[in-house]
Scaffold this active site. Structure first.
Site, mmCIF file in Angstrom:
data_model
loop_
_atom_site.group_PDB
_atom_site.id
_atom_site.type_symbol
_atom_site.label_atom_id
_atom_site.label_comp_id
_atom_site.label_asym_id
_atom_site.label_seq_id
_atom_site.Cartn_x
_atom_site.Cartn_y
_atom_site.Cartn_z
ATOM 1 N N SER A 138 0.836 -1.211 0.000
ATOM 2 C CA SER A 138 0.000 0.000 0.000
ATOM 3 C C SER A 138 0.867 1.256 0.000
ATOM 4 O O SER A 138 0.505 2.266 -0.585
ATOM 5 C CB SER A 138 -0.973 0.000 1.178
ATOM 6 O OG SER A 138 -0.285 -0.029 2.405
ATOM 7 N N GLU A 139 2.040 1.195 0.662
ATOM 8 C CA GLU A 139 2.950 2.350 0.635
ATOM 9 C C GLU A 139 4.404 1.898 0.574
ATOM 10 O O GLU A 139 4.780 0.897 1.200
ATOM 11 C CB GLU A 139 2.811 3.205 1.900
ATOM 12 C CG GLU A 139 1.412 3.656 2.209
ATOM 13 C CD GLU A 139 0.892 4.751 1.304
ATOM 14 O OE1 GLU A 139 1.707 5.373 0.579
ATOM 15 O OE2 GLU A 139 -0.332 4.975 1.325
ATOM 16 N N THR A 140 5.198 2.660 -0.159
ATOM 17 C CA THR A 140 6.655 2.572 -0.083
ATOM 18 C C THR A 140 7.158 3.935 0.349
ATOM 19 O O THR A 140 6.788 4.961 -0.240
ATOM 20 C CB THR A 140 7.263 2.177 -1.435
ATOM 21 O OG1 THR A 140 6.805 0.855 -1.774
ATOM 22 C CG2 THR A 140 8.778 2.167 -1.377
#
Length: 286
Positions: A45-47
């Site tokens: 969902s996030e980096t």
């Protein structure tokens, strides 16, 4: 080129629960397009990308860093769980010696500090205002069908729509709800919603959770996010007002699940705390 990369499960002390984020440590500036390519490759969902702000900075000794967050589809202005994951990499892996870390981000300066086995994030607190039901009726129907809705609010700062289900519903109803978030894209007609929060009141008598939630952001390529700090920057404001409480315990009812300790401050900000588990260490090579 080699970049150190880590996968961290945030808002949990157990691997394979909470919300996973990838964290990259950037010794040097990265070509702009590579941020998105790496985030798409990681497909979480996030980096998060932690960067040094000046040449002499050091991941072990410096206390202030730049921080950006990318979903598989685009850059976002705020991500709580990937900030917690970033702080965990600096505190636990890099053994950063500072008691407080400051991140310079698109949402201003965010601070993270260690308190026992938790990391406390200092985040903005966002107000959600009453929302005309008619404007978002189709979107709500796509999310919850014919369930009874008790309140609808909108946060213009975060573009999040908060939908509170009737207090007659238990946590299990929210957990069991089958949501097809892909349908939200065509059901959202206003163009102003980029995230949908479903929430229900908890059993706050005794030591239970004060409220429960689920969060969906298909507009950012994230059908359902497991545990969401930025959504709780909105939820904290709402439930603090509704319950008359500043200290709250929240649980996000995704399949992986995660618990958040909340402390609403008097300066228009909120402390959101949780543990983190580092589950992968490696290098990107390209």
């Amino acid at each position: 080129m080699q970049i150190p990369i880590f996968t961290v499960d945030a808002f949990t002390n157990r691997p394979f629960s909470g919300n996973p984020a990838a964290v990259c440590l950037l010794e040097n500036d990265l070509d702009e397009d590579l941020h998105q390519k790496i985030a798409t490759e990681m497909n979480l969902s996030e980096t998060a990308f932690i960067r040094k702000l000046k040449p002499g900075d050091d991941f072990t000794k410096s206390s202030c860093f730049g921080l950006r967050w990318f979903t598989p589809a685009n850059e976002v202005p705020l991500c709580g769980h990937a900030t917690l994951a970033s702080a965990a990499v600096l505190f636990h892996v890099q053994k950063n010696t500072n008691s407080v870390l400051t991140f310079v981000t698109l949402s201003g300066e965010l601070k993270a500090r260690q308190v026992k086995d938790h990391i406390v994030l200092d985040l903005p607190l966002y107000t959600a205002y009453p929302q005309e039901l008619k404007e978002v009726e189709e979107l709500i129907k796509a999310a919850v069908g014919d369930m009874i809705v008790q309140d609808v609010r909108y946060s213009p700062d975060t573009k999040k729509l908060l939908v509170r289900l009737s207090d007659t519903y238990e946590r299990s109803v929210l957990e069991d709800l089958k949501v097809s978030a892909q349908r939200f894209l065509s059901a959202e007609k206003t163009g102003k919603v980029k995230g949908l929060i479903l929430t229900v009141k908890g059993n706050s008598s005794g030591k239970g959770h004060d409220f429960y939630s689920r969060y969906f952001a298909p507009w950012y390529g994230v059908l359902e996010d497991p545990v969401t700090g930025s959504a709780h920057a909105v939820l904290s404001s709402y439930w603090s007002e509704q319950l008359g409480k500043k200290e709250m315990l929240a649980f996000q009812c995704s399949r992986r699940g995660g618990e958040l300790k909340i402390s609403v401050r008097n300066d228009g900000r909120v402390d959101i705390a949780g543990p983190a588990a580092v589950v992968l260490k490696g290098h990107l090579t390209f």
